[in-house]
Design an enzyme around this catalytic site. Structure first.
Site, PDB file in Angstrom:
ATOM      1  CG  ASN A   1      -4.880   7.875  -4.736  1.00 47.23           C
ATOM      2  OD1 ASN A   1      -3.845   7.222  -4.871  1.00 47.23           O
ATOM      3  ND2 ASN A   1      -5.133   8.586  -3.655  1.00 47.23           N
TER       4      ASN A   1
ATOM      5  CG  ASP B   1      -2.339   4.911   3.391  1.00 48.60           C
ATOM      6  OD1 ASP B   1      -2.213   5.135   2.167  1.00 48.60           O
ATOM      7  OD2 ASP B   1      -3.263   5.396   4.074  1.00 48.60           O
TER       8      ASP B   1
ATOM      9  CG  HIS C   1      -5.949   2.447   5.461  1.00 44.01           C
ATOM     10  ND1 HIS C   1      -7.317   2.349   5.423  1.00 44.01           N
ATOM     11  CD2 HIS C   1      -5.582   3.142   4.355  1.00 44.01           C
ATOM     12  CE1 HIS C   1      -7.750   2.956   4.336  1.00 44.01           C
ATOM     13  NE2 HIS C   1      -6.732   3.445   3.667  1.00 44.01           N
TER      14      HIS C   1
ATOM     15  CG  HIS D   1      -0.387  15.155   0.813  1.00 39.69           C
ATOM     16  ND1 HIS D   1      -1.043  15.137  -0.399  1.00 39.69           N
ATOM     17  CD2 HIS D   1      -0.981  14.197   1.568  1.00 39.69           C
ATOM     18  CE1 HIS D   1      -1.990  14.211  -0.370  1.00 39.69           C
ATOM     19  NE2 HIS D   1      -1.974  13.616   0.808  1.00 39.69           N
TER      20      HIS D   1
ATOM     21  CG  HIS E   1     -10.251   4.364   2.193  1.00 39.98           C
ATOM     22  ND1 HIS E   1      -9.148   5.171   2.189  1.00 39.98           N
ATOM     23  CD2 HIS E   1     -11.014   4.772   3.242  1.00 39.98           C
ATOM     24  CE1 HIS E   1      -9.238   6.047   3.185  1.00 39.98           C
ATOM     25  NE2 HIS E   1     -10.364   5.829   3.832  1.00 39.98           N
TER      26      HIS E   1
ATOM     27  CG  HIS F   1      -1.147   6.635  -1.990  1.00 36.61           C
ATOM     28  ND1 HIS F   1      -2.354   6.601  -2.660  1.00 36.61           N
ATOM     29  CD2 HIS F   1      -1.386   6.054  -0.790  1.00 36.61           C
ATOM     30  CE1 HIS F   1      -3.276   6.016  -1.894  1.00 36.61           C
ATOM     31  NE2 HIS F   1      -2.711   5.682  -0.750  1.00 36.61           N
ATOM     32  CG  PHE F   2       5.737   5.249  -5.033  1.00 36.75           C
ATOM     33  CD1 PHE F   2       5.734   5.537  -3.664  1.00 36.75           C
ATOM     34  CD2 PHE F   2       6.495   4.159  -5.464  1.00 36.75           C
ATOM     35  CE1 PHE F   2       6.461   4.764  -2.746  1.00 36.75           C
ATOM     36  CE2 PHE F   2       7.233   3.388  -4.564  1.00 36.75           C
ATOM     37  CZ  PHE F   2       7.208   3.683  -3.210  1.00 36.75           C
ATOM     38  NE  ARG F   3       0.639  11.452  -3.017  1.00 34.27           N
ATOM     39  CZ  ARG F   3      -0.470  11.070  -2.392  1.00 34.27           C
ATOM     40  NH1 ARG F   3      -1.405  10.391  -3.040  1.00 34.27           N
ATOM     41  NH2 ARG F   3      -0.665  11.374  -1.134  1.00 34.27           N
TER      42      ARG F   3
ATOM     43  CG  HIS G   1      -1.990   1.015   1.187  1.00 38.32           C
ATOM     44  ND1 HIS G   1      -3.209   0.838   1.800  1.00 38.32           N
ATOM     45  CD2 HIS G   1      -2.052   2.241   0.608  1.00 38.32           C
ATOM     46  CE1 HIS G   1      -3.964   1.907   1.610  1.00 38.32           C
ATOM     47  NE2 HIS G   1      -3.268   2.787   0.887  1.00 38.32           N
TER      48      HIS G   1
HETATM   49  C1  NCD Z   1      -4.428   8.982   0.604  1.00 38.15           C
HETATM   50  C2  NCD Z   1      -3.674   9.846  -0.394  1.00 38.15           C
HETATM   51  O1  NCD Z   1      -3.178  10.897  -0.028  1.00 38.15           O
HETATM   52  O2  NCD Z   1      -3.554   9.416  -1.550  1.00 38.15           O
HETATM   53  N1  NCD Z   1      -4.524   9.670   1.857  1.00 38.15           N
HETATM   54  C3  NCD Z   1      -4.657   9.108   3.077  1.00 38.15           C
HETATM   55  O3  NCD Z   1      -4.869   9.855   4.031  1.00 38.15           O
HETATM   56  N2  NCD Z   1      -4.558   7.810   3.280  1.00 38.15           N
HETATM   57  C4  NCD Z   1      -5.760   8.700   0.021  1.00 38.15           C
HETATM   58  C5  NCD Z   1      -6.405   7.552   0.690  1.00 38.15           C
HETATM   59  O4  NCD Z   1      -5.860   6.431   0.645  1.00 38.15           O
HETATM   60  O5  NCD Z   1      -7.475   7.736   1.237  1.00 38.15           O
HETATM   61 ZN    ZN Z   2      -3.801   4.821   0.786  1.00 40.88          ZN
END
Ligand code: NCD
Ligand code: ZN
Length: 404
Positions: A88, A276, A211, A280, A168, A56-58, A54
């Site tokens: 996402n 996770d 999560h 940001h 989620h 998020h490498f954006r 899990h």
């Molecule tokens: C995730 C994100 O920033 O992509 N943020 C988070 O708080 N976990 C989005 C998500 O998984 O809900």
């Molecule tokens: Zn996530």
């Protein structure tokens, strides 16, 4: 053949003095004595590296927050040699084209091996590529859809696939984002979102709950489903963390939730550890409308190894949760030190606990909720037999492969 010698974690046996033979990235022998071309003796312990299902490498979409190069370098430095990226991004990973584009970007930039999750949207199961696309799993979010759609999408996918559906697990009716005065407002807004969602989910062996964050959610877990927990939901709560920077979905909760989840994690009732990793920038976090998410892929294993060294967690449980269980959940034969497995290994000096130093971390987000927390970083990290990180320095460019 390369030979690594040291106290190694062998499933079912524990830490054993042994030699690991490695040829072309694979473990070819595990024996008391082995002769090879290059023999390296390690002083600390040798563990299978971690597989974080899990992150998020954006990339594509938000290169100022992270990309496949920096995200994967965070992973490598933290002892994680394989990840699954969430859909996402911008564009969302939701069809053949966006999927293939992401796999190709990751193949050229990622230093760790990877998989890619595909977003669940309207009519997913009607698509010609449904169930043939080599996705790691399907991912369902509760953002921007009605609860009727959310639960019917879940049911439809679960009925028609044997690939995991990762949810989620917060109820769509509770996902609004009011402005916050303090961190506890976010928790308050989402108080029953998780248990309400999980209580209404169909039970299925293909369902995986991302999560987990509340004791009540844990008690409402749909039968047959699997789950994961993140370090921030085990270690952070509204008492020890006040900063609005720590706004995350699902939110931080109470000490009681931490300890209830931790007990379930220790017992293996929550089998999988994930980060996770949701970076940001600090400017975004300090804005009037801060986004949810915490970086975490680099600090996850170091924090939890420190938990082991402090006697709060068994090493056997950590190895299972970080390596064996996620691989098994996603149908991959890896995550153990035994013949035929990829030589994905981390070398650890359990006495080398140090406060986390933000300047040494690799994320573009450039902050962590765990600054100064004691942690044990791996001294060496091997991906398929190649040294990719050493004492926090990255030793390879790219080279990561799609595992699915
Ligand atoms: C995730 C994100 O920033 O992509 N943020 C988070 O708080 N976990 C989005 C998500 O998984 O809900
Ligand atoms: Zn996530």
């Amino acid at each position: 053949m390369d030979v690594f010698e040291g106290k190694s974690w062998i499933s079912g046996q524990g830490l054993v003095n042994t030699c690991i033979g490695i040829d072309e990235g694979k473990i070819t022998a595990v024996k008391k004595i082995l002769k090879g071309d290059n023999h390296t003796k390690f002083e600390g312990i040798i563990l299978p590296s971690a597989f974080d299902m899990h992150v998020h490498f954006r990339d594509p979409g938000y290169p100022h927050k992270e990309d496949w190069k920096t995200g994967s370098e965070c992973a490598a430095a933290g002892g994680v040699t394989a990840v699954v990226d969430m859909p996402n991004t911008n564009p969302f990973t939701s069809d053949l084209e966006t999927f293939n584009d992401k796999v190709s970007t990751a193949s050229s930039k990622s230093v760790v091996d990877f998989g890619v999750g595909v977003n669940v949207e309207k009519d997913l199961t009607e698509q010609t590529w449904f169930d043939t696309i080599p996705a790691a799993f399907w991912k369902l979010y509760p953002y921007g859809i009605s609860s009727a759609e959310y639960f019917s999408y879940a049911k439809e996918v679960l009925d028609k696939t044997s690939k995991p559906l990762v949810i989620h697990g917060e109820h769509p009716d509770h996902m609004h984002n009011e402005p916050l005065n303090e961190l506890s407002d976010h928790t308050q807004n989402r108080l029953i979102a998780e248990p309400e969602c999980l209580a209404s989910m169909p039970s299925s062996p293909y369902l995986h709950v991302a999560h987990l964050s509340t004791l009540e959610g844990l008690n409402r877990m749909p039968k047959l489903a699997s789950s994961e927990v993140c370090p921030h939901h085990l270690l952070l709560n509204l008492d020890n963390c006040h900063s609005l920077d720590c706004k995350v979905d699902p939110p931080l909760r109470t000490k009681k939730d931490n300890s209830g989840l931790y007990d379930a994690f220790r017992e293996g009732k929550i089998p999988i550890l994930s980060s996770d990793h949701a970076p940001h920038t600090i400017d975004e976090k300090r804005s009037d409308n801060p986004p949810s998410g915490l970086p975490g892929v680099e600090t996850m294993i170091p924090l939890m190894l420190n938990e082991v060294s402090e006697g709060r967690l068994e090493l056997s449980r950590l190895v299972n949760a970080m390596s064996e269980a996620p691989a098994e959940r996603l149908g991959l034969d890896r995550g153990r030190i035994s013949e035929g497995m990829p030589a994905d290994l981390i070398m650890i000096d359990m006495k080398n606990s140090k406060p986390i130093d933000l300047d040494k971390l690799h994320s573009k987000s450039n902050w962590t909720p765990f600054e100064d927390w004691p942690a044990i970083f791996p001294s060496q990290v091997y991906r398929r037999g190649e040294l990719i990180a050493e004492s926090g320095e990255i030793r390879q460019e790219g080279g990561g492969q799609n595992l699915f």
